[in-house]
Design an enzyme around this catalytic site. Structure first.
Site, PDB file in Angstrom:
ATOM      1  N   ASP A   1       0.820  -1.205   0.000  1.00 16.50           N
ATOM      2  CA  ASP A   1       0.000   0.000   0.000  1.00 16.50           C
ATOM      3  C   ASP A   1       0.859   1.264   0.000  1.00 16.50           C
ATOM      4  O   ASP A   1       1.960   1.267   0.544  1.00 16.50           O
ATOM      5  CB  ASP A   1      -0.910  -0.015   1.241  1.00 16.50           C
ATOM      6  CG  ASP A   1      -2.123   0.875   1.049  1.00 16.50           C
ATOM      7  OD1 ASP A   1      -2.327   1.383  -0.070  1.00 16.50           O
ATOM      8  OD2 ASP A   1      -2.860   1.069   2.028  1.00 16.50           O
TER       9      ASP A   1
ATOM     10  N   HIS B   1       2.362   3.211  -8.998  1.00 12.27           N
ATOM     11  CA  HIS B   1       2.164   1.778  -9.239  1.00 12.27           C
ATOM     12  C   HIS B   1       3.359   1.189  -9.996  1.00 12.27           C
ATOM     13  O   HIS B   1       3.813   0.093  -9.694  1.00 12.27           O
ATOM     14  CB  HIS B   1       0.877   1.535 -10.033  1.00 12.27           C
ATOM     15  CG  HIS B   1      -0.374   1.927  -9.290  1.00 12.27           C
ATOM     16  ND1 HIS B   1      -0.571   1.628  -7.961  1.00 12.27           N
ATOM     17  CD2 HIS B   1      -1.483   2.600  -9.699  1.00 12.27           C
ATOM     18  CE1 HIS B   1      -1.762   2.101  -7.584  1.00 12.27           C
ATOM     19  NE2 HIS B   1      -2.323   2.700  -8.608  1.00 12.27           N
TER      20      HIS B   1
ATOM     21  N   LEU C   1      11.993 -19.948  -2.856  1.00 13.93           N
ATOM     22  CA  LEU C   1      10.833 -19.178  -2.379  1.00 13.93           C
ATOM     23  C   LEU C   1       9.545 -19.563  -3.110  1.00 13.93           C
ATOM     24  O   LEU C   1       9.555 -19.713  -4.327  1.00 13.93           O
ATOM     25  CB  LEU C   1      11.136 -17.693  -2.621  1.00 13.93           C
ATOM     26  CG  LEU C   1      10.032 -16.701  -2.286  1.00 13.93           C
ATOM     27  CD1 LEU C   1       9.893 -16.552  -0.770  1.00 13.93           C
ATOM     28  CD2 LEU C   1      10.341 -15.344  -2.914  1.00 13.93           C
TER      29      LEU C   1
HETATM   30  C1  IPE Z   1      -1.519   0.092  -3.477  1.00 15.43           C
HETATM   31  O1  IPE Z   1      -1.353   1.455  -3.497  1.00 15.43           O
HETATM   32  C2  IPE Z   1      -1.804  -0.491  -4.847  1.00 15.43           C
HETATM   33  C3  IPE Z   1      -3.031  -1.288  -4.944  1.00 15.43           C
HETATM   34  C4  IPE Z   1      -3.965  -1.355  -4.043  1.00 15.43           C
HETATM   35  C5  IPE Z   1      -3.218  -2.061  -6.169  1.00 15.43           C
HETATM   36  P1  IPE Z   1      -2.593   2.455  -3.448  1.00 15.43           P
HETATM   37  O2  IPE Z   1      -3.038   2.723  -4.829  1.00 15.43           O
HETATM   38  O3  IPE Z   1      -3.644   1.912  -2.530  1.00 15.43           O
HETATM   39  O4  IPE Z   1      -1.908   3.744  -2.825  1.00 15.43           O
HETATM   40  P2  IPE Z   1      -2.579   4.833  -1.867  1.00 15.43           P
HETATM   41  O5  IPE Z   1      -3.235   4.107  -0.726  1.00 15.43           O
HETATM   42  O6  IPE Z   1      -3.550   5.610  -2.704  1.00 15.43           O
HETATM   43  O7  IPE Z   1      -1.410   5.665  -1.418  1.00 15.43           O
HETATM   44 MG    MG Z   2      -4.193   2.277  -0.592  1.00 20.17          MG
END
Ligand code: IPE
Ligand code: MG
Length: 226
Positions: free
Chosen positions: A2, A19, A113
Protein backbone atom coordinates in the site's frame (compact mmCIF):
# COMPACT_ATOMS: atom_id res chain seq x y z
CA UNK A 1 1.61 -3.30 -0.96
CA UNK A 2 0.00 0.00 0.00
CA UNK A 3 0.97 3.62 -0.54
CA UNK A 4 1.68 3.80 -4.27
CA UNK A 5 -0.78 6.65 -4.81
CA UNK A 6 0.55 8.70 -1.89
CA UNK A 7 4.14 8.13 -2.99
CA UNK A 8 3.31 9.59 -6.40
CA UNK A 9 1.16 12.41 -5.02
CA UNK A 10 3.99 13.54 -2.73
CA UNK A 11 6.14 14.00 -5.86
CA UNK A 12 3.49 15.65 -8.00
CA UNK A 13 3.35 12.55 -10.21
CA UNK A 14 0.30 10.64 -11.46
CA UNK A 15 -0.82 7.69 -9.29
CA UNK A 16 0.15 5.35 -12.12
CA UNK A 17 3.80 6.30 -11.63
CA UNK A 18 3.49 5.13 -8.03
CA UNK A 19 2.16 1.78 -9.24
CA UNK A 20 5.00 1.49 -11.76
CA UNK A 21 7.56 2.13 -9.02
CA UNK A 22 5.67 -0.34 -6.86
CA UNK A 23 6.62 -3.10 -9.32
CA UNK A 24 10.29 -2.25 -8.75
CA UNK A 25 9.71 -2.54 -5.00
CA UNK A 26 8.12 -5.92 -5.63
CA UNK A 27 11.19 -7.13 -7.55
CA UNK A 28 13.47 -5.93 -4.74
CA UNK A 29 11.30 -7.57 -2.10
CA UNK A 30 11.17 -10.95 -3.85
CA UNK A 31 14.97 -10.92 -4.12
CA UNK A 32 15.31 -9.79 -0.49
CA UNK A 33 12.93 -12.52 0.72
CA UNK A 34 14.97 -15.13 -1.15
CA UNK A 35 18.22 -13.73 0.31
CA UNK A 36 16.77 -13.73 3.82
CA UNK A 37 15.67 -17.36 3.54
CA UNK A 38 11.91 -16.70 3.55
CA UNK A 39 10.01 -19.79 2.34
CA UNK A 40 6.65 -18.20 1.48
CA UNK A 41 5.98 -14.61 0.43
CA UNK A 42 2.37 -13.59 -0.24
CA UNK A 43 1.81 -10.29 -1.99
CA UNK A 44 -1.56 -8.56 -1.99
CA UNK A 45 -1.58 -7.51 -5.61
CA UNK A 46 -5.22 -6.78 -6.44
CA UNK A 47 -8.23 -7.22 -4.17
CA UNK A 48 -11.82 -8.17 -4.86
CA UNK A 49 -12.60 -4.59 -3.78
CA UNK A 50 -10.04 -2.90 -6.06
CA UNK A 51 -12.52 -3.20 -8.97
CA UNK A 52 -14.24 -0.19 -7.36
CA UNK A 53 -11.40 2.11 -8.46
CA UNK A 54 -11.81 4.29 -11.55
CA UNK A 55 -11.81 2.17 -14.75
CA UNK A 56 -8.61 3.89 -15.96
CA UNK A 57 -6.71 2.91 -12.83
CA UNK A 58 -8.07 -0.65 -12.88
CA UNK A 59 -6.99 -1.15 -16.48
CA UNK A 60 -3.56 0.32 -15.71
CA UNK A 61 -3.15 -2.08 -12.77
CA UNK A 62 -4.22 -5.07 -14.88
CA UNK A 63 -1.83 -4.12 -17.69
CA UNK A 64 1.00 -3.60 -15.20
CA UNK A 65 0.34 -7.00 -13.67
CA UNK A 66 0.42 -8.69 -17.08
CA UNK A 67 3.66 -6.91 -17.95
CA UNK A 68 5.19 -8.00 -14.64
CA UNK A 69 4.37 -11.67 -15.23
CA UNK A 70 5.54 -11.56 -18.86
CA UNK A 71 8.79 -9.71 -18.08
CA UNK A 72 9.75 -11.36 -14.83
CA UNK A 73 8.63 -14.95 -15.16
CA UNK A 74 11.91 -16.15 -16.74
CA UNK A 75 13.98 -14.54 -14.00
CA UNK A 76 11.70 -15.87 -11.26
CA UNK A 77 12.02 -19.33 -12.75
CA UNK A 78 15.81 -19.00 -13.03
CA UNK A 79 15.85 -18.02 -9.34
CA UNK A 80 14.04 -21.25 -8.49
CA UNK A 81 10.92 -19.32 -7.34
CA UNK A 82 7.61 -21.23 -7.36
CA UNK A 83 4.70 -18.97 -8.35
CA UNK A 84 1.17 -19.64 -7.11
CA UNK A 85 -2.02 -17.61 -7.16
CA UNK A 86 -4.71 -17.19 -4.53
CA UNK A 87 -7.98 -15.41 -5.24
CA UNK A 88 -11.07 -15.84 -7.37
CA UNK A 89 -9.77 -17.32 -10.62
CA UNK A 90 -13.20 -17.60 -12.21
CA UNK A 91 -13.75 -13.85 -11.82
CA UNK A 92 -10.29 -13.00 -13.19
CA UNK A 93 -9.97 -11.77 -16.79
CA UNK A 94 -9.10 -14.71 -19.07
CA UNK A 95 -5.78 -13.29 -20.32
CA UNK A 96 -4.54 -12.82 -16.75
CA UNK A 97 -5.76 -16.27 -15.75
CA UNK A 98 -3.83 -17.79 -18.65
CA UNK A 99 -0.64 -15.94 -17.68
CA UNK A 100 -0.98 -17.15 -14.11
CA UNK A 101 -1.63 -20.72 -15.28
CA UNK A 102 1.56 -20.54 -17.36
CA UNK A 103 3.58 -19.13 -14.46
CA UNK A 104 2.33 -21.83 -12.13
CA UNK A 105 2.97 -24.61 -14.64
CA UNK A 106 6.49 -23.42 -15.50
CA UNK A 107 7.58 -22.99 -11.88
CA UNK A 108 5.68 -25.84 -10.21
CA UNK A 109 8.76 -27.90 -9.32
CA UNK A 110 10.87 -24.99 -8.08
CA UNK A 111 12.07 -25.34 -4.53
CA UNK A 112 13.30 -21.96 -3.26
CA UNK A 113 10.83 -19.18 -2.38
CA UNK A 114 7.11 -19.76 -3.01
CA UNK A 115 5.72 -16.44 -4.28
CA UNK A 116 1.97 -16.43 -3.66
CA UNK A 117 0.23 -13.75 -5.69
CA UNK A 118 -3.08 -12.67 -4.17
CA UNK A 119 -4.94 -11.48 -7.24
CA UNK A 120 -8.68 -10.74 -7.29
CA UNK A 121 -8.34 -11.86 -3.68
CA UNK A 122 -10.50 -11.08 -0.66
CA UNK A 123 -10.58 -13.16 2.51
CA UNK A 124 -14.37 -13.08 2.80
CA UNK A 125 -14.73 -14.13 -0.82
CA UNK A 126 -12.20 -16.92 -0.26
CA UNK A 127 -14.00 -18.20 2.85
CA UNK A 128 -17.34 -18.04 1.04
CA UNK A 129 -15.98 -20.03 -1.93
CA UNK A 130 -14.46 -22.62 0.42
CA UNK A 131 -17.76 -22.89 2.32
CA UNK A 132 -19.73 -23.45 -0.87
CA UNK A 133 -17.29 -26.14 -2.03
CA UNK A 134 -17.56 -27.93 1.31
CA UNK A 135 -21.34 -27.59 1.23
CA UNK A 136 -21.61 -28.98 -2.31
CA UNK A 137 -19.35 -31.89 -1.33
CA UNK A 138 -21.43 -32.63 1.79
CA UNK A 139 -24.69 -32.45 -0.16
CA UNK A 140 -23.39 -34.73 -2.94
CA UNK A 141 -22.39 -37.33 -0.37
CA UNK A 142 -25.49 -36.93 1.79
CA UNK A 143 -23.03 -36.25 4.60
CA UNK A 144 -24.49 -34.29 7.54
CA UNK A 145 -21.40 -34.27 9.79
CA UNK A 146 -20.20 -30.87 11.04
CA UNK A 147 -17.47 -29.11 9.09
CA UNK A 148 -14.13 -28.94 10.93
CA UNK A 149 -11.65 -26.06 11.07
CA UNK A 150 -9.08 -28.31 9.38
CA UNK A 151 -11.48 -28.88 6.47
CA UNK A 152 -12.01 -25.14 6.08
CA UNK A 153 -8.23 -24.51 6.14
CA UNK A 154 -7.68 -27.19 3.51
CA UNK A 155 -10.45 -25.83 1.30
CA UNK A 156 -9.16 -22.24 1.27
CA UNK A 157 -7.05 -21.07 -1.69
CA UNK A 158 -4.07 -21.39 0.68
CA UNK A 159 -4.82 -25.07 1.42
CA UNK A 160 -1.29 -26.10 0.38
CA UNK A 161 0.51 -23.40 2.35
CA UNK A 162 1.30 -22.79 6.02
CA UNK A 163 -0.35 -19.87 7.84
CA UNK A 164 1.73 -16.69 7.64
CA UNK A 165 4.06 -16.02 10.57
CA UNK A 166 4.26 -12.33 9.74
CA UNK A 167 1.96 -9.88 7.97
CA UNK A 168 3.50 -6.56 6.94
CA UNK A 169 1.26 -3.60 6.11
CA UNK A 170 2.96 -0.61 4.51
CA UNK A 171 1.97 3.07 4.26
CA UNK A 172 0.88 3.60 7.85
CA UNK A 173 -2.58 2.03 7.50
CA UNK A 174 -3.46 -0.10 10.52
CA UNK A 175 -5.90 -2.74 9.27
CA UNK A 176 -5.98 -6.07 7.46
CA UNK A 177 -8.26 -4.94 4.61
CA UNK A 178 -9.65 -8.42 3.94
CA UNK A 179 -6.22 -10.07 3.67
CA UNK A 180 -5.81 -13.69 4.85
CA UNK A 181 -8.27 -13.15 7.70
CA UNK A 182 -8.61 -16.85 8.56
CA UNK A 183 -4.93 -17.66 8.09
CA UNK A 184 -3.62 -14.61 9.98
CA UNK A 185 -5.42 -15.53 13.23
CA UNK A 186 -2.05 -15.85 15.02
CA UNK A 187 0.20 -13.97 12.63
CA UNK A 188 2.41 -11.24 13.99
CA UNK A 189 1.41 -7.92 12.44
CA UNK A 190 3.96 -5.27 11.57
CA UNK A 191 2.78 -1.85 10.46
CA UNK A 192 5.32 0.42 8.83
CA UNK A 193 4.93 4.00 7.59
CA UNK A 194 7.14 3.15 4.58
CA UNK A 195 5.19 3.67 1.34
CA UNK A 196 5.30 0.57 -0.85
CA UNK A 197 7.45 2.09 -3.66
CA UNK A 198 10.15 2.75 -1.02
CA UNK A 199 10.04 -0.78 0.42
CA UNK A 200 13.34 -2.65 0.13
CA UNK A 201 15.69 -5.24 1.63
CA UNK A 202 16.28 -3.08 4.72
CA UNK A 203 12.55 -2.59 5.32
CA UNK A 204 11.91 -6.32 5.07
CA UNK A 205 14.85 -7.08 7.32
CA UNK A 206 13.64 -4.67 10.00
CA UNK A 207 10.10 -6.11 9.87
CA UNK A 208 11.58 -9.57 10.38
CA UNK A 209 13.75 -8.25 13.23
CA UNK A 210 10.60 -6.87 14.88
CA UNK A 211 8.92 -10.24 14.37
CA UNK A 212 11.80 -11.99 16.11
CA UNK A 213 11.30 -9.83 19.22
CA UNK A 214 7.69 -10.97 19.59
CA UNK A 215 6.66 -13.58 22.14
CA UNK A 216 4.30 -15.94 20.32
CA UNK A 217 2.01 -17.87 22.66
CA UNK A 218 -0.86 -18.90 20.36
CA UNK A 219 -3.29 -18.46 23.26
CA UNK A 220 -1.11 -20.54 25.58
CA UNK A 221 1.41 -19.36 28.13
CA UNK A 222 4.94 -18.08 27.62
CA UNK A 223 7.55 -20.83 27.74
CA UNK A 224 9.06 -19.44 30.96
CA UNK A 225 5.69 -19.50 32.79
CA UNK A 226 5.12 -23.22 32.18
C1 IPE B 1 -1.52 0.09 -3.48
O1 IPE B 1 -1.35 1.45 -3.50
C2 IPE B 1 -1.80 -0.49 -4.85
C3 IPE B 1 -3.03 -1.29 -4.94
C4 IPE B 1 -3.97 -1.36 -4.04
C5 IPE B 1 -3.22 -2.06 -6.17
P1 IPE B 1 -2.59 2.46 -3.45
O2 IPE B 1 -3.04 2.72 -4.83
O3 IPE B 1 -3.64 1.91 -2.53
O4 IPE B 1 -1.91 3.74 -2.82
P2 IPE B 1 -2.58 4.83 -1.87
O5 IPE B 1 -3.23 4.11 -0.73
O6 IPE B 1 -3.55 5.61 -2.70
O7 IPE B 1 -1.41 5.67 -1.42
MG1 MG C 1 -4.19 2.28 -0.59
Amino acid sequence: MDGNGRWAQARGLPRTEGHRRGVEALRRTVRAASDLGVSYLTIFSFSTENWRRPAMEVSFLLALFKRFVRNDLAELHASNVRVRMIGDRDGTPADIRELIDQAEALTRDNTALTLIIAFNYGARDEIMRATNRLLADRLAKGDDTPVTAAEISACLDTGDFPDPDLVIRTSGEVRLSNFLMWQAAYSELVFTPVLWPDFDHGALESAIAEFRMRDRRFGGLAQKSV
